[in-house]
Design a protein around this motif. Sequence first.
Motif, PDB file in Angstrom:
ATOM      1  N   UNK B  75    -132.659  58.258  25.938  1.00 16.55           N
ATOM      2  CA  UNK B  75    -132.139  57.971  27.285  1.00 16.55           C
ATOM      3  C   UNK B  75    -132.352  59.204  28.152  1.00 16.55           C
ATOM      4  N   UNK B  81    -140.156  54.892  36.005  1.00 19.45           N
ATOM      5  CA  UNK B  81    -140.661  53.616  36.503  1.00 19.45           C
ATOM      6  C   UNK B  81    -141.549  52.975  35.460  1.00 19.45           C
ATOM      7  N   UNK B  82    -141.406  51.656  35.347  1.00 20.41           N
ATOM      8  CA  UNK B  82    -142.254  50.929  34.401  1.00 20.41           C
ATOM      9  C   UNK B  82    -143.453  50.356  35.124  1.00 20.41           C
ATOM     10  N   UNK B  84    -144.250  47.376  35.641  1.00 24.12           N
ATOM     11  CA  UNK B  84    -143.992  46.215  36.495  1.00 24.12           C
ATOM     12  C   UNK B  84    -143.148  46.570  37.710  1.00 24.12           C
ATOM     13  N   UNK B  85    -142.918  47.849  37.952  1.00 27.02           N
ATOM     14  CA  UNK B  85    -142.201  48.252  39.160  1.00 27.02           C
ATOM     15  C   UNK B  85    -140.728  48.505  38.937  1.00 27.02           C
ATOM     16  N   UNK B  86    -140.187  48.078  37.800  1.00 24.27           N
ATOM     17  CA  UNK B  86    -138.769  48.321  37.559  1.00 24.27           C
ATOM     18  C   UNK B  86    -138.524  49.800  37.316  1.00 24.27           C
ATOM     19  N   UNK B  87    -137.402  50.270  37.784  1.00 18.58           N
ATOM     20  CA  UNK B  87    -137.039  51.677  37.605  1.00 18.58           C
ATOM     21  C   UNK B  87    -135.708  51.708  36.867  1.00 18.58           C
ATOM     22  N   UNK B  88    -135.642  52.497  35.810  1.00 15.46           N
ATOM     23  CA  UNK B  88    -134.442  52.534  34.987  1.00 15.46           C
ATOM     24  C   UNK B  88    -133.938  53.966  34.913  1.00 15.46           C
ATOM     25  N   UNK B  89    -132.633  54.114  35.030  1.00 16.05           N
ATOM     26  CA  UNK B  89    -132.047  55.421  34.752  1.00 16.05           C
ATOM     27  C   UNK B  89    -130.715  55.216  34.049  1.00 16.05           C
ATOM     28  N   UNK B  90    -130.362  56.176  33.246  1.00 13.40           N
ATOM     29  CA  UNK B  90    -129.091  56.142  32.538  1.00 13.40           C
ATOM     30  C   UNK B  90    -128.206  57.241  33.090  1.00 13.40           C
ATOM     31  N   UNK B  91    -126.948  57.207  32.690  1.00 14.69           N
ATOM     32  CA  UNK B  91    -126.032  58.214  33.203  1.00 14.69           C
ATOM     33  C   UNK B  91    -126.123  59.523  32.420  1.00 14.69           C
ATOM     34  N   UNK B  92    -126.729  59.507  31.234  1.00 12.22           N
ATOM     35  CA  UNK B  92    -126.757  60.731  30.441  1.00 12.22           C
ATOM     36  C   UNK B  92    -128.107  60.864  29.739  1.00 12.22           C
ATOM     37  N   UNK B 112    -127.039  52.254  23.993  1.00 15.78           N
ATOM     38  CA  UNK B 112    -128.216  51.612  24.551  1.00 15.78           C
ATOM     39  C   UNK B 112    -129.352  52.630  24.598  1.00 15.78           C
ATOM     40  N   UNK B 132    -131.122  47.590  23.861  1.00 13.46           N
ATOM     41  CA  UNK B 132    -132.142  48.360  24.581  1.00 13.46           C
ATOM     42  C   UNK B 132    -132.355  47.746  25.953  1.00 13.46           C
ATOM     43  N   UNK B 133    -132.708  48.609  26.898  1.00 10.24           N
ATOM     44  CA  UNK B 133    -132.866  48.176  28.282  1.00 10.24           C
ATOM     45  C   UNK B 133    -134.307  48.423  28.711  1.00 10.24           C
TER      46      UNK B 133
END
Lengths: 240, 133
Positions: B75, B81-82, B84-92, B112, B132-133
């Motif tokens: 994490x 960024x993936x 397909x345009x999605x952007x994911x970030x976690x808090x830690x 996760x 998993x995300x």
Amino acid sequence: MASSAPILRPLSCWKALLRQSRQQKMCIRCMATAQTPVKKLRPPPPLPSSFPSPYKLTHKGHEPAKKIKTYPPPPSARNKFPTPLVDWTAQHLKDIDPTGSRTRLFAKDNKDAPQPGDILLVTFKTGDPFSGVCLSIRRRGVDTGILLRNRLMMTGVEMWVKIYSPNVTAIEVVKRAEKRARRARLYYMRKPKHDRGSVEGEVEEYLKKRRLIRSGALGIKDPTMSTKRPESSRSGVKAR
Amino acid sequence: MIQLKTMLNCIDNSGATIVECVANLRMKRHGKVGDRIIVVVQKSRSMGDGGPGATSAAAANKVRRGDIRHAIIVRTAKKYQRKDGMVVRFDDNACALIGKNGEPLGTRINGVVGAELRNKQQSKILSLASMHV
């Protein structure tokens, strides 16, 4: 003007003399400042032909100017397409969203459009659905996206989802915010003080209700089941 | 953005809880999800109390404070960024310890993890993770 005073006061004659000279000086000054008409200068007469001008040799001023060939400008594309970017965006949107449902869902004039603070559920063609509080909506034509935040297994997770992505199959409003958020970007929700935490409970409830309605147990038609703003009576919140 | 001195949570049951990154392996950039890094264990759970989590295998591989281990980033707080345009970030920032052969030290991963692990041939960790995300 001179009086008998000089006899008594020998230096007093200076006073009279100076006064006289001052008056004279004033007179001279006035005369000097009177404007005299300026004589206009005339150009010198042309030189006789025995003195050829150096200009004539190089400049050829006596010959007529050569005609330069000019061409018409190429046809401008600007007249044909006055707003190329707008046209291109519209064309692109028509390609990726033929029914226009996604555009309508996030249109600014749609009263039932999701707003920051709402809980949304996004399902994908591949992978698990993702739900979360909508922190912000970024409207940029084909690049329009929503930022969802959720807490999964004690960890905050944020995801930008592009609403026109072919991978996105549905965006559903699980729960409206009780009060309209007074900000367009709810980034303060990242702070522990304002964090909404997990929205799994609400999503579970919504899915259960949806299942019931789809089975026909409650006698409500499906398209109107989506949560709606209280003051509005419009339908079609869901994009399929 | 995992780099030298970054503190990460260790989310597997190897015994370590907080580790510090000391090197990114085989790259000159900062570490992302799925990258292999070298860490120093800063804080470890006390094991061997006979609790249910302390299996014999875990006790044999006990991780102590000060140990130098390899780990996989699972994490990052920096958004990525993936395709397909999605952007994911976690808090830690979080990681899971692995052995020299690439096998995870722990037997469970609590929390996760990013789905990028699949592209990085870390399916073992992905399958251990509960989400998993």
